[in-house]
Design an enzyme around this catalytic site. Structure first.
Site, PDB file in Angstrom:
ATOM      1  N   HIS A  99      59.006  78.954-102.589  1.00  0.00           N
ATOM      2  CA  HIS A  99      57.632  78.523-102.313  1.00  0.00           C
ATOM      3  C   HIS A  99      57.536  77.838-100.954  1.00  0.00           C
ATOM      4  O   HIS A  99      56.784  78.259-100.090  1.00  0.00           O
ATOM      5  CB  HIS A  99      57.122  77.595-103.420  1.00  0.00           C
ATOM      6  N   GLU A 126      55.565  78.866 -97.667  1.00  0.00           N
ATOM      7  CA  GLU A 126      54.781  77.769 -97.080  1.00  0.00           C
ATOM      8  C   GLU A 126      55.622  76.751 -96.316  1.00  0.00           C
ATOM      9  O   GLU A 126      55.112  75.715 -95.889  1.00  0.00           O
ATOM     10  CB  GLU A 126      53.973  77.051 -98.181  1.00  0.00           C
ATOM     11  N   HIS A 155      52.504  84.317-106.815  1.00  0.00           N
ATOM     12  CA  HIS A 155      53.173  84.428-105.507  1.00  0.00           C
ATOM     13  C   HIS A 155      54.094  85.644-105.454  1.00  0.00           C
ATOM     14  O   HIS A 155      54.141  86.344-104.443  1.00  0.00           O
ATOM     15  CB  HIS A 155      53.968  83.161-105.200  1.00  0.00           C
TER      16      HIS A 155
HETATM   17 CO    CO Z   1      51.604  78.071-104.348  1.00  0.00          CO
END
Ligand code: CO
Length: 268
Positions: free
Chosen positions: A152, A182, A214
Site C-alpha cells: 500500500h 502510495e 487495490h
Molecule cells: Co488505500
C-alpha cells in the site's frame, strides 16, 4: 478453571476492511487459524476504515468500528480483550487503534485490553515474513524472472518498513521486488530495478492482507494506469496472483504469534 477464564476473554480482530466479497476468503482463513489456535475463545471483528464500513452499510452489511466493538464486548461481559491488528505495518490505522486501546484502558471498571502489533513489526516478523513468501512461491512459479509485490505505502513515517522489507526479501531471492502505490518505493523505482536486471517476465502479487480494491484495480485492473497495464505497455509479460497475504498460513502464523503473546499476558 481454564474454561471460566476463556469465557471472560475475547479476541477482537481489527482489519482495515474490504468491500470486496471475494476478498473475504482471506479473512475467513485468518478466522479459521485463530479458531484453531484459541478454540475456546470468542472471536469478533471490526474494520478500522470508516469509508469501508459506510460502503458496506449501504449494501446492508453492518460491521463495527474497533471502538464500537470494544464497547459491545465490555457490555457483553468480557473482562479481558485481546485486540489483534490485522494491518500490515504500524502506520496510521494502527496508531489510531493504539490510541483507542490506550484510552479504553484508562476507563475505570472496564475490561483489560491488550493490543497486538500488525504483521510487520519486529525484526523477527520481517524475517519470518520473507521466509514465508519464499515458501509460498513454488519452484514452478520461480521460473518467472521477477516477482513484483504491490504494497500500500503511506506518507506516515512507518513507510520505512517497505524499503526495510526489501532488504529482508533480498536475503531470500534477488527476484523479489517490492513497490507501493502510495509511498516509497513506487512503480517508477520498481521499473528502474526491472530495467537494470533486463527482466521481461513478471508476476505481480499484492502485499496486502486481502486481494481487494487495490489489487483488483491499481494492480491488475484493465485501465491504462494499473501496474499491469503500465508494465505491459513497457513490453513486460505480466502474470497475476490474486491472493491476499491472509490466505497463506505461513503469513497468518505471524499474526498468531503476536496474538499468542498478548493472550499469555492476559492470562497472567
Ligand atoms: Co488505500
Amino acid at each position: 478453571m481454564a474454561n471460566t477464564q476463556n469465557t471472560q476473554t475475547g479476541i477482537l480482530l481489527v482489519s482495515f476492511g474490504t468491500s470486496y466479497a471475494n476478498a473475504r476468503i482471506a479473512f475467513n482463513n485468518i478466522e479459521k487459524q485463530v479458531k484453531i489456535a484459541f478454540p475456546d475463545t470468542e472471536i469478533r471483528w471490526a474494520f478500522s476504515s470508516a469509508f469501508i464500513r459506510k460502503k458496506l452499510k449501504s449494501s446492508g452489511i453492518q460491521i463495527n468500528s474497533p471502538e464500537e466493538a470494544l464497547v459491545k464486548m465490555a457490555n457483553d461481559g468480557f473482562q479481558k480483550i485481546a485486540v489483534q491488528s490485522l494491518h500490515i505495518i504500524p502506520g496510521e490505522e494502527y496508531e489510531k487503534l493504539h490510541q483507542s486501546v490506550t484510552m479504553f484502558n484508562q476507563l475505570p471498571d472496564y475490561p483489560i485490553i491488550k493490543l497486538a502489533p500488525p504483521l510487520l513489526y519486529s525484526h523477527a516478523d520481517l524475517e519470518q515474513f520473507s521466509q514465508g513468501i519464499h515458501e509460498i512461491i513454488t519452484p514452478d512459479d520461480k521460473k518467472n524472472e521477477a516477482f513484483v509485490f504491490m504494497g500500500h505505502g503511506t506518507n506516515h513515517t512507518s513507510n520505512i518498513y517497505y524499503p526495510g522489507l526489501q532488504y529482508y526479501l533480498n536475503q531470500q531471492s534477488s527476484q523479489y521486488i517490492l513497490g507501493t502505490i502510495e509511498g516509497y518505493p513506487g512503480l517508477p523505482e520498481v521499473m528502474t530495478r526491472l530495467a537494470k536486471k533486463n527482466i521481461k517476465e513478471i508476476k505481480l502479487m499484492p502485499l496486502m492482507s486481502v486481494a481487494g480494491d487495490h489489487a483488483q484495480n491499481d494492480m491488475a485492473g484493465p485501465q491504462p494506469d494499473s501496474w499491469k497495464s503500465i508494465l505491459e505497455k513497457e513490453g513486460y509479460q505480466v502474470t497475476l496472483s490474486m491472493h491476499g497475504l491472509a490466505e497463506y498460513n505461513q503469513i497468518v502464523a505471524i499474526w498468531i504469534n503476536h496474538l499468542n503473546k498478548i493472550m499469555d499476558e492476559l492470562e497472567k
